[in-house]
Scaffold this active site. Sequence first.
Site, short mmCIF file in Angstrom:
data_model
loop_
_atom_site.label_atom_id
_atom_site.label_comp_id
_atom_site.label_asym_id
_atom_site.label_seq_id
_atom_site.Cartn_x
_atom_site.Cartn_y
_atom_site.Cartn_z
N ARG A 145 0.97 -1.31 0.07
CA ARG A 145 -0.13 0.12 0.03
C ARG A 145 0.96 1.18 -0.02
O ARG A 145 0.60 2.19 -0.78
CB ARG A 145 -0.86 -0.02 1.28
N LYS B 72 -12.34 14.33 5.39
CA LYS B 72 -13.61 13.81 4.39
C LYS B 72 -14.21 12.90 5.44
O LYS B 72 -13.70 12.07 5.89
CB LYS B 72 -12.91 13.32 3.15
N GLU C 145 -19.49 14.66 2.22
CA GLU C 145 -19.57 13.58 1.06
C GLU C 145 -20.82 12.58 1.33
O GLU C 145 -20.75 11.63 1.85
CB GLU C 145 -18.46 12.71 0.76
N LYS D 3 -18.83 17.09 -1.62
CA LYS D 3 -18.61 16.06 -2.57
C LYS D 3 -19.70 15.44 -2.75
O LYS D 3 -20.27 14.65 -1.87
CB LYS D 3 -17.19 15.30 -1.86
#
Length: 340
Positions: A46, A136, A177, A219
Amino acid sequence: MTAPTMESTIGALLAARKGILAADESLPTIKKRFADINVPSTEESRRSYREMLFTTRGLDEFISGVILFDETLRQKAKDGVLMPETLVEQGMLPGIKVDKGAVVLANFADEKITQGLDGLRERLKEYRELGACFTKWRAVITIGEHIPTRTCIEANAEALAMFAGLSQEAGLVPIVEPEVLMDGNHSIGRCEEVTTVTLNSVFAALFEHRVVLEQMLLKTGMVLSGKDCAQKADVPEVAEATILCLLRSVPAAVPGIVFLSGGQSDEAATQRLNAICRVSDVPWRLSFSFGRALQAPAMKIWKGSADNVAAAQEALHHRAKCNGLAVEGKYSEQMESAHT
Ligand code: 5MM
């Protein structure tokens, strides 16, 4: 690193011809994505994948900020520099996904609620110290026969508003979002209806929680026909429905709206973004915050091998450039054929 003000973060994130790269896949999601390219998901795979993305030369011409997963914010690039600093060196702002994923909403088997509010105030303080400039939180709304229910929409709106309030308190710009999923055979009209109700509920909750609209970004998904809908709306219809829905639901005080790609193919997402952004006379800046539609071609080329890094970075740069031009309504499909 001195922390920027929320105003300067918003200004930088919404800079002309730029959008946000969503690279905040949680452990289960990145595992799924890596399984498609036969790469085991380990801390090192990752790290090296994301370092490959972030060190793409010239990416900052089209990408203003990157949303990271908690693990990545704490990792170092090969040269020993922490990932948030690596991003700043490359001319991009680091952000962080702070939700802890969506789980089944009790008593509503087909619907989800996003968790992660417990201890969030303390985590935000730490994220700011680690160099994050923005945050977020993603809520998931599913369209089906009798869903979404008002209970699900309102519970998620409440959580989004509490997240946004805490984030602003910590001096971090919240990206709110609420994602209406593309899954299903619903029409574009149904998507428009659900997105409108969802956004209205989210902004009512943001108002109740005294969230400063000037210091946040929205978003959201584009208004689209469901993935399995027999009669798919074309690009101009998507642009028209999306703009109409946003005009009816998003206050003009919000400085910017960034679109998620939601499982659209990368080229379709860019074409639709281009058509949406060509509409003038809207009160907000419009841009993108794509995950899959920016990363997919690069990930397919990378396949976990150092030998493929340059070609994968070239593919990411190309998608970023196409979307950067789309934000200005200047994308054309010839850019794809010229590239291949
Ligand atoms: C990159 O994926 C993000 C994290 O998702 P999970 O928590 O499910 O792992 C996701 O929130 C993403 O930022 C948005 O869905 C936008 O990404 P797409 O791929 O839809 O543009």
